[in-house]
Structure formats: C-alpha cells, structure tokens
Scaffold this active site. Sequence first.
Site, PDB file in Angstrom:
ATOM      1  CE  LYS A  46      -3.966   1.949   2.733  1.00  0.00           C
ATOM      2  NZ  LYS A  46      -4.821   1.659   3.842  1.00  0.00           N
ATOM      3  CB  SER A  77      -8.059   3.344   3.386  1.00  0.00           C
ATOM      4  OG  SER A  77      -7.146   2.617   4.200  1.00  0.00           O
ATOM      5  CB  SER A 123      -8.494   0.452   6.160  1.00  0.00           C
ATOM      6  OG  SER A 123      -9.185   1.623   6.383  1.00  0.00           O
TER       7      SER A 123
END
Length: 537
Positions: free
Chosen positions: A138, A213, A237
């Site tokens: 990420k 996210s 997330s």
Amino acid sequence: VDTAQISCCLMTRASLAAAFDIFDVKGSGQFTLTELKAILQRPCAGLPISDCQFDRFVEVAGLKALTSKADIVDALLKTRSKHLAAIQAVLDRIVSKEPELNACVEVLGESALKLAAEADARAPDFCRPLEGKPVLVKANIDLAGTLSTNATPGMADFRPTSTASVVAKLLEAGAIPIAKTTMPEAAYGLWGWSQVHGLTKNPHNPNYTAGGSSTGTAVGIAAGYAEMGLGSDTEGSVRGPAVLAGVCGFRPSLQRYPNDGVVPCNIAHDTIGPMASSMAGIATLDAVITGVDPASYTPATLPSLTVAVASDWDERLHAAQKAAVEQVIMVLEAAGATVKRGVAFKVVQAGIEGFNEISYRLEGLRSYCKAHQNMGRTLEEILELSFHVNVKNFFLDPKSPKGPMVNISDYQGQERAELIKKHEQGMAAWEAKYEAFFIECSADILLCPSFVGMPPPVQQDYSDFFPTLLKHIAPYDAYSALNGLKVPSLVLPTPAVKIKDVEGGAMPTGVLLYGKGNADKALIEVGMALEAALAMA
C-alpha cells in the site's frame, strides 16, 4: 574437473550439458543423487547450495535416485528461470489490467525483475518462505526509493530513503515487491478514489470500488497481480476492501506488528494488515512478520470449536450476506462445531465511557514527518495541501461522534502522562469487557457478517467529503469499534455465495471472524480450517 564451472550464469542448455559432461567420468550420462549433490556443492560450482536447498530441489524437480544428465539440465533450467518468468507474467498482466482497474500507484518492474533474477541465481533456494513471491504494498507503507504518497497532494512525490520493518521482513524472506497500491487520501476514506491517484475499480464489477482504504492491494490480489500483499487497517481498511474484492484480509491484534515506516492515520488504532488470495497466504505473512515458522500454522480442529453468531445486524443485511453467514454456520455444524446463534455483540462494541476522548492522530503524523527528513515539506504544509479540508481537520481539530477530542500533541509533562494513563486504563477495561464476552458465551470465535448492506456504487464526484463518508460508513458497521484493542479479526470470502442482483456483475461476499485477545495464530488457523471446509461445501 577442478576448473569446471556450473555457475548460476550458465543458463543455456548447451553450457550446462557441457559442464556435466566434464563430471561424467563413467561416461554413463547418469548421476546418483549423491554424485549430483557433490557436484552442486563444489566451491567451483558458483552456487554452492545447502543440504536443505538440495533436498528441496530434488523434491520439487522430482529427481530419481539415478537421474540422466538431460533430466538434471531440464530441472536446473526450470528452477533457474522460474522466478523471472513468473514476475514477467505478472508484469504483463498488470499492463493488461491496469487501464481498467487502476490499482497501482507505481509498478516496480525494474527492481522486481532484478530481484527475480537474483532469486533464480540462488536456485535451488526453496528454503525461504516467500522466495520469488510477488507482493503488493500500500502507498502509505515505506519501501526505500518508491512512492509513499499517502494519496495526499502534499506527499504526491515523496520517496522515503528507508523501508518499513514489516516490508524488510518480507524482503528477508524472499518476497518481491511488484507494485505500490492505491488508497483514498491519508487512509481517511472508505472508497477507492483520491485526487492524487484517481478511481480504482472493483475487478468483479466496474460499477463499484472495493471500498477503502487498502483498495489497491485488495483489487490487485483479486486481479492476479500477486497472491498476497500489505494494507493498513485503522477502522476496517483491510477487512472492508478484502471482502468486496473477494480475498482474505487479516487485522492483527494492535501492536502485534511494528508500525514504523507507515504513514499514520491514527496511531492509537493503526496496524499493517496482511491480505491474500488464501488463508495460507495470510498465515505465511503473519509467520514471516512475527518471526516464526510458517509450517507451524495448521488448520484448527473444527469439532472442538464453539462459535457465537452475532445477530445485531440481521435486519440490515442483503440476502446474500445472510446466506454467507448461514453457509458458514452449516459448514461448522456439519463439521461438529458448536454454534450459538442470536448473540448480542453491540454492547461490547459500545466500549468504555470516555475511552475515545483522546486523539493521537496528529502525534503520529508529526513523528513520521520528523523521522523522514527528506520529505521536502513541513507537516503544516502537507496538511494545508490536503485535497479534502476534512483530512486536515481530522488531524488538527479531531472529533469523535460524541464531540471534540483532546489532542495529545497539545500536552506535555504531568498532564500528558495523566492523559496517556487514562487512555491505557480505558483500553485495558475495554479489553477486559471483550474477554468477559467470550467467557459468558463460552465461545472461541465470534462470527459476524462481513459487510452490512450494499456498498455505494462508483460516484462521478468525490469532492464533497461528508456526504460521501456518510454513504460509505454504514456498511462498515461490524468493523467500527474494537480497533483500539489488542483483538484480532479476519474476513473470509464465501465463494459459493455472491451478490447477484446488481448491474455490472456478481459481487463477492463473506464473513467476519473475531478471535480472543492476542489469539492471532489461533484465529488464522480457524480461518484455514473454515476455508477448506467451505471449498468442499
């Protein structure tokens, strides 16, 4: 013979065959495993390989007690080139899929191919658990020299010079980072859009994102870019995007993993979270990060389990989400597990009065900026450049649903110590309440729906923050608490149950499992067993 070279550089069939001709003193064209081992372990061989590596090479290649030169050459060629070929195939797939999905912030093609070639050069090196495996990372997790944008304009071009400890552990285990992945701004959003990186679409249905996210990692795994990757989880997330993309996602107990090198959202809740196409991948990542042998993770014995089933969200579930929970119950009961339906869990989620009055949001971001002197902007400049003013206010003017929060960064000395003590006492009291719930239920695991109702479809405009947040937050209700506690949870897809009454393609669904505090390995092993049972249902 002493000058003969069987080097990792000798990749052609002719050169390998010629090298083995030198060692074929009997002229038979065949070698015993003892003879082959002695050849490959010679200092002049350019490897040399360990006993463990040799044994694994023989096993994977299927070599016999007496093996022909041709078969040995074939095995070496396949072994020596397999990682490079696999990484190139992944890169080709990314090139093909990215215009449609937009899951990657940066594709790390050059470095990935270099690492793959190095892995092939070490062949047969099968001993490291992630040898040659592509992984996704990420865009708020540091990998030296790559973009850590945090999807916020003030960090859009930031490349750290250091690597997060968790990523370093993956590299030491042989992993190959293949791409940095998309996310909403500052990880403060439950949708797959940011002004910096644009819209990431769900590979199962382009009319939807995969939540947020950790959007890009979930989408990349679902699209076949990698079997595993890293996200971060503050309030769901990892778990939300995982279930929407049809992959596995694990939130470890808070503080199980080191969090250095991760751009913070809220350090009181933040944790890196593994994501994978299977529970085996989750187990391997957790083992590597915590420094234990992946082979020590074995599927739990389902008949010995007692599973409580939360009923708090029943009236709000989509029919397929209800069906997913029912399928898991059926599988558990068929395996001999004890299932307790109709358990109220919201009372535990409600927490402890006053626990969330203290904000660590700005504290964490300030510490990250101080640790990264090459950012080129101050903390204040980064926040001022936020696309959504709500992101800036999230850090500078923190609020909870109950009102304004105390910003720990504004306090020093005794006052600060008292606030930290209050937070820790609240955390301990809530964890005790959570453990008491399991004792009262006589349960090992809590089963919940993984999503509560349908996620909103793709929007044309994400600039209006709060209306967007309100639309996206309700389906995350099962994840909305407990994130400040040392409590593990995971989402597991139910492949046989999908949401089909949506335009654009069937959507995945699954279930959410909570384990006892700090019982991370036990929860993963339950997930492994349940995944196998679901596959046979």
